[in-house]
Design an enzyme around this catalytic site. Structure first.
Site, PDB file in Angstrom:
ATOM      1  N   GLU A 142       0.828  -1.221   0.000  1.00 35.54           N
ATOM      2  CA  GLU A 142       0.000   0.000   0.000  1.00 35.54           C
ATOM      3  C   GLU A 142       0.862   1.270   0.000  1.00 35.54           C
ATOM      4  O   GLU A 142       0.635   2.176   0.801  1.00 35.54           O
ATOM      5  CB  GLU A 142      -0.963  -0.028   1.192  1.00 35.54           C
ATOM      6  CG  GLU A 142      -1.866  -1.253   1.155  1.00 35.54           C
ATOM      7  CD  GLU A 142      -2.693  -1.447   2.429  1.00 35.54           C
ATOM      8  OE1 GLU A 142      -2.590  -0.623   3.342  1.00 35.54           O
ATOM      9  OE2 GLU A 142      -3.435  -2.453   2.495  1.00 35.54           O
ATOM     10  N   ASN A 164       2.390  -5.122  -3.225  1.00 34.52           N
ATOM     11  CA  ASN A 164       0.967  -5.378  -2.964  1.00 34.52           C
ATOM     12  C   ASN A 164       0.257  -4.047  -2.752  1.00 34.52           C
ATOM     13  O   ASN A 164       0.717  -3.209  -1.971  1.00 34.52           O
ATOM     14  CB  ASN A 164       0.852  -6.247  -1.696  1.00 34.52           C
ATOM     15  CG  ASN A 164      -0.533  -6.813  -1.488  1.00 34.52           C
ATOM     16  OD1 ASN A 164      -1.134  -7.355  -2.415  1.00 34.52           O
ATOM     17  ND2 ASN A 164      -1.064  -6.697  -0.275  1.00 34.52           N
ATOM     18  N   HIS A 208     -10.172  -5.606  -2.122  1.00 36.25           N
ATOM     19  CA  HIS A 208     -11.231  -5.502  -1.108  1.00 36.25           C
ATOM     20  C   HIS A 208     -12.361  -4.704  -1.773  1.00 36.25           C
ATOM     21  O   HIS A 208     -12.338  -3.472  -1.787  1.00 36.25           O
ATOM     22  CB  HIS A 208     -10.717  -4.781   0.146  1.00 36.25           C
ATOM     23  CG  HIS A 208      -9.710  -5.582   0.907  1.00 36.25           C
ATOM     24  ND1 HIS A 208     -10.051  -6.747   1.554  1.00 36.25           N
ATOM     25  CD2 HIS A 208      -8.382  -5.405   1.098  1.00 36.25           C
ATOM     26  CE1 HIS A 208      -8.962  -7.258   2.131  1.00 36.25           C
ATOM     27  NE2 HIS A 208      -7.940  -6.464   1.859  1.00 36.25           N
ATOM     28  N   GLU A 215      -6.254 -10.245  -1.836  1.00 32.22           N
ATOM     29  CA  GLU A 215      -7.030 -10.128  -0.584  1.00 32.22           C
ATOM     30  C   GLU A 215      -8.525 -10.002  -0.891  1.00 32.22           C
ATOM     31  O   GLU A 215      -9.253  -9.217  -0.284  1.00 32.22           O
ATOM     32  CB  GLU A 215      -6.552  -8.906   0.226  1.00 32.22           C
ATOM     33  CG  GLU A 215      -5.059  -8.919   0.498  1.00 32.22           C
ATOM     34  CD  GLU A 215      -4.569  -7.787   1.407  1.00 32.22           C
ATOM     35  OE1 GLU A 215      -5.413  -7.071   1.997  1.00 32.22           O
ATOM     36  OE2 GLU A 215      -3.349  -7.617   1.512  1.00 32.22           O
ATOM     37  N   ASP A 255     -12.311  -9.904  -1.182  1.00 28.61           N
ATOM     38  CA  ASP A 255     -13.584 -10.078  -0.466  1.00 28.61           C
ATOM     39  C   ASP A 255     -14.516  -8.968  -0.947  1.00 28.61           C
ATOM     40  O   ASP A 255     -14.070  -8.040  -1.634  1.00 28.61           O
ATOM     41  CB  ASP A 255     -13.425 -10.076   1.070  1.00 28.61           C
ATOM     42  CG  ASP A 255     -12.684  -8.874   1.627  1.00 28.61           C
ATOM     43  OD1 ASP A 255     -12.618  -7.831   0.941  1.00 28.61           O
ATOM     44  OD2 ASP A 255     -12.168  -8.963   2.755  1.00 28.61           O
TER      45      ASP A 255
HETATM   46  O1  9MR Z   1      -7.338  -8.622   8.234  1.00 28.30           O
HETATM   47  C1  9MR Z   1      -6.282  -7.954   8.905  1.00 28.30           C
HETATM   48  C2  9MR Z   1      -6.738  -7.511  10.290  1.00 28.30           C
HETATM   49  O2  9MR Z   1      -7.067  -8.643  11.085  1.00 28.30           O
HETATM   50  C3  9MR Z   1      -5.624  -6.702  10.958  1.00 28.30           C
HETATM   51  O3  9MR Z   1      -6.116  -6.177  12.186  1.00 28.30           O
HETATM   52  C4  9MR Z   1      -5.201  -5.546  10.045  1.00 28.30           C
HETATM   53  C5  9MR Z   1      -4.006  -4.796  10.623  1.00 28.30           C
HETATM   54  O4  9MR Z   1      -2.856  -5.612  10.678  1.00 28.30           O
HETATM   55  O5  9MR Z   1      -4.840  -6.025   8.769  1.00 28.30           O
HETATM   56  C6  9MR Z   1      -5.869  -6.732   8.110  1.00 28.30           C
HETATM   57  O6  9MR Z   1      -5.395  -7.153   6.838  1.00 28.30           O
HETATM   58  C7  9MR Z   1      -5.038  -6.092   5.940  1.00 28.30           C
HETATM   59  C8  9MR Z   1      -3.840  -6.556   5.124  1.00 28.30           C
HETATM   60  O7  9MR Z   1      -2.801  -6.974   5.968  1.00 28.30           O
HETATM   61  C9  9MR Z   1      -3.376  -5.470   4.189  1.00 28.30           C
HETATM   62  N1  9MR Z   1      -4.443  -4.965   3.354  1.00 28.30           N
HETATM   63  C10 9MR Z   1      -5.690  -4.612   4.051  1.00 28.30           C
HETATM   64  C11 9MR Z   1      -6.155  -5.767   4.938  1.00 28.30           C
HETATM   65  C12 9MR Z   1      -7.507  -5.445   5.584  1.00 28.30           C
HETATM   66  O8  9MR Z   1      -7.391  -4.348   6.420  1.00 28.30           O
END
Ligand code: 9MR
Length: 366
Positions: free
Chosen positions: A157, A202, A242, A274, A276
């Site tokens: 990101e 990513n 997402h 990722e 959903d």
């Molecule tokens: O799903 C993940 C959530 O449980 C964590 O709290 C959060 C922070 O570490 O990250 C979420 O996953 C993220 C991913 O690592 C990067 N892209 C966005 C995802 C959703 O927020």
């Protein structure tokens, strides 16, 4: 009712009907990883090991569906290190061992991100310290797992048009304290620490064909051109995906496919990393909600998989019981969210069938 009872009740002519029911029952459990494998694609999900303790059925589902997995938490900096210079790899090692034992590839996630930093990093980071901190972290973590991972999300990101910079980069602590070449340095350091891993950038919202997404695509291609011209080892782009159901009209359209083509032209392998779909703005009725979500899965994946450079689809969870969306993007009416292919009882939903159809329609990779 078993097959003999079915025939007894309905007569011999029911045999054909039974056969088609059986075919449908088999289709219902067709593992997505097998449908993907037939096209030389991968299918998987993110995973946190704690879900297995909460639900043995989820473990079975995971093993039946996935041949690639991303640790949802275990390899993030704040999961690995609570104090400067100290790492605890026990959970991440367990994740990697579980995947190795079950022939599941691992996507390392993630080395350089502005989020999920431990408190000590946030305190210590400065223009004097940032570069050493980042490189030491990559050396320690990518070095620890060297040779064991399929890929690394090296930077995560790193683009944000909201930062209002002409280059589209996110004004993260890494950018501000190291400078724009932190991305190049991160890729080079990861390649040195783990020469076998596929190195991925990513990124989020590249899949959305609106002003924000267009700005991100432009920035991505321009960054990529610069990195490739300088010989930086970058092998893939991860599209988080997402998705939001209320953006269905700006997802999976022709301009998205043109963008995928631009990435492919630059030699990139592409991963949907990722996936959903948020149902936050959809009606209460579960049937209507599930249909809208399934339609968008089908549309988005059919468009994505037409591009042969797309090598894998990874969803951000498998069943609606374990999804970040219930905490981060809940419905206003408080109803449980339904963003994933399987329901909270690990039963396939219309979204599962839509993903299966998109995989079946995908051209086989060379
Ligand atoms: O799903 C993940 C959530 O449980 C964590 O709290 C959060 C922070 O570490 O990250 C979420 O996953 C993220 C991913 O690592 C990067 N892209 C966005 C995802 C959703 O927020």
């Amino acid at each position: 009712m078993n097959r003999r009872d079915f025939v007894k009740v309905l007569g011999v002519s029911a045999m054909a009907g039974w056969a088609s029911l059986e075919a449908r029952a088999q289709a219902a459990v067709a593992p997505l990883k097998e449908l993907a494998d037939q096209k030389r694609l991968m299918f998987g999900s993110c995973l946190a090991l704690k879900y297995f303790n909460q639900s043995p059925a989820y473990k079975e589902l995971f093993l039946s569906q996935c041949d690639i997995a991303t640790p949802e938490l275990h390899m993030k900096w704040d999961s690995l290190s609570h104090q400067a210079g100290e790492y605890d790899f026990s959970n991440a090692d367990q994740f990697v061992a579980f995947c190795a034992a079950n022939r599941i590839k691992v996507r390392g996630h993630t080395l350089v991100w502005h989020d999920s930093l431990p408190a000590w990093v946030k305190q210590k980071i400065s223009p004097e310290t940032a570069k050493t901190m980042m490189l030491d972290h990559i050396h320690a973590v990518a070095g620890h797992f060297a040779g064991k991972l399929y890929s690394w999300d090296v930077v995560n990101e790193a683009l944000d048009p909201g930062s209002q910079r002409p280059d589209g980069l996110r004004a993260s602590p890494w950018l501000q304290d190291i400078g724009v070449d932190y991305i190049e340095q991160a890729f080079r350091a990861t390649a040195a620490a783990d020469p076998k891993a596929l190195l991925v950038w990513n990124e989020n919202y590249l899949e959305v064909s609106n002003g924000f997404g267009d700005a991100k695509r432009k920035a991505m291609l321009s960054q990529l051109d610069g990195l490739l011209a300088r010989g930086v080892p970058i092998h893939g782009i991860g599209l988080e995906a997402h998705l939001r159901s209320d953006q269905a009209n700006v997802l999976g359209d022709a301009s998205y496919e043109v963008f995928l083509g631009e990435l492919a032209k630059r030699g990139m392998k592409i991963f949907i990393t990722e996936l959903d779909i948020q149902d936050t703005s959809l009606p209460v009725d579960v049937g209507a909600r599930d249909k809208a979500i399934a339609d968008l899965y089908r549309k988005f994946l059919t468009a994505s998989l037409r591009q042969p450079a797309v090598r894998g689809v990874i969803t951000w969870g498998l069943s609606d019981s374990f999804t970040w969306i219930s905490g981060y993007r809940p419905r206003k009416d408080g109803l449980p969210v339904r963003p994933l292919p399987f329901d909270a009882n690990c039963q396939p939903k219309p979204a599962y069938y839509a993903i299966a159809e998109a995989l079946e329609a995908a051209p086989r990779r060379a």
